[in-house]
Design a protein around this motif. Structure first.
Motif, PDB file in Angstrom:
ATOM      1  N   VAL A  33      -8.578  12.313  -9.473  1.00 32.70           N
ATOM      2  CA  VAL A  33      -7.543  12.017 -10.445  1.00 32.70           C
ATOM      3  C   VAL A  33      -8.128  12.232 -11.831  1.00 32.70           C
ATOM      4  O   VAL A  33      -9.284  11.944 -12.072  1.00 32.70           O
ATOM      5  CB  VAL A  33      -7.081  10.546 -10.291  1.00 32.70           C
ATOM      6  N   VAL A  40      -6.530   2.725  -9.604  1.00 31.29           N
ATOM      7  CA  VAL A  40      -5.707   2.291  -8.488  1.00 31.29           C
ATOM      8  C   VAL A  40      -5.743   0.780  -8.393  1.00 31.29           C
ATOM      9  O   VAL A  40      -6.783   0.168  -8.540  1.00 31.29           O
ATOM     10  CB  VAL A  40      -6.222   2.927  -7.180  1.00 31.29           C
ATOM     11  N   ARG A  64       0.049   5.911  -6.073  1.00 30.72           N
ATOM     12  CA  ARG A  64      -1.341   6.370  -6.191  1.00 30.72           C
ATOM     13  C   ARG A  64      -2.008   6.479  -4.826  1.00 30.72           C
ATOM     14  O   ARG A  64      -2.746   7.420  -4.567  1.00 30.72           O
ATOM     15  CB  ARG A  64      -2.130   5.447  -7.103  1.00 30.72           C
ATOM     16  N   THR A  70      -5.427  11.582  -5.465  1.00 35.71           N
ATOM     17  CA  THR A  70      -6.206  10.359  -5.637  1.00 35.71           C
ATOM     18  C   THR A  70      -7.480  10.461  -4.797  1.00 35.71           C
ATOM     19  O   THR A  70      -7.431  10.900  -3.649  1.00 35.71           O
ATOM     20  CB  THR A  70      -5.377   9.132  -5.218  1.00 35.71           C
ATOM     21  N   GLN A  74     -10.720   5.668  -4.550  1.00 33.43           N
ATOM     22  CA  GLN A  74      -9.582   4.980  -5.153  1.00 33.43           C
ATOM     23  C   GLN A  74      -8.598   4.531  -4.081  1.00 33.43           C
ATOM     24  O   GLN A  74      -8.005   3.462  -4.185  1.00 33.43           O
ATOM     25  CB  GLN A  74      -8.895   5.871  -6.174  1.00 33.43           C
ATOM     26  N   LYS A  75      -8.429   5.330  -3.053  1.00 35.29           N
ATOM     27  CA  LYS A  75      -7.534   4.956  -1.955  1.00 35.29           C
ATOM     28  C   LYS A  75      -8.094   3.749  -1.202  1.00 35.29           C
ATOM     29  O   LYS A  75      -7.366   2.832  -0.836  1.00 35.29           O
ATOM     30  CB  LYS A  75      -7.316   6.142  -1.023  1.00 35.29           C
TER      31      LYS A  75
END
Length: 170
Positions: A33, A40, A64, A70, A74-75
């Motif tokens: 990103v 996130v 997101r 992403t 971040q996930k």
């Protein structure tokens, strides 16, 4: 044995649903990103002051989490018990299907101070692939996240009813 193709509750064939879920799960680990986007998960130290605040925060987290741009890290941060799914998310990081996926949220309703019900659609390259999915968001450590149960439901479709071990613990 029937020649009919099984259809999910959304009306998609099981085969198409599996492909779409592969997309959804794969997008969970897609590439980076830009530095201009917010991180996130939005820290929320107190209960949202209005339904609009809850809706916006949960919508942002879902968008997101399911965005093909992403990062995997971040996930993982945006998913309840995300570290338990790190291997699964990272394994799907290079999926070309994942990179074209997005989610739109059509409704968020508060279940209680730490749980919200979410209706969302996963799209692939702009086409709704899994419309009107029911999911949940949870508030953990002051941050709203996509629930483990919602992610496991998608993984179960993708993996033909055999999701990874962390789903058994949910």
């Amino acid at each position: 044995m029937s020649n009919r193709i099984p259809v999910t509750k959304s009306g998609l064939s099981l085969t198409k649903s599996i492909a779409v879920c592969a997309l959804a799960a794969g997008l969970l680990a897609a590439c980076g990103v830009s530095g201009k986007e917010a991180p996130v998960g939005h820290p929320v130290t107190a209960a949202p002051s209005t339904d609009n605040t809850l809706t916006q925060v949960v919508t942002d987290v879902y968008q997101r989490f399911f965005d093909g741009n992403t990062t995997a890290d971040q996930k993982i941060a945006a998913l309840e018990n995300g570290q338990a799914f790190a291997d699964t998310i990272r394994a799907q990081a290079d999926s070309p299907i994942a990179k074209g996926s997005k989610a739109t949220v059509s409704s968020v309703t508060s279940a209680d101070a730490t749980h919200a019900n979410v209706v969302y659609t996963i799209s692939l390259n702009g086409t709704a692939a899994l419309p009107d999915q029911s999911g949940t968001a949870v508030k953990a450590d002051g941050t709203w996240k996509v629930s483990q149960a919602s992610f496991c439901a998608l993984l179960s479709l993708e993996m033909q009813g055999k999701p990874p071990a962390p789903c058994s613990a949910s």
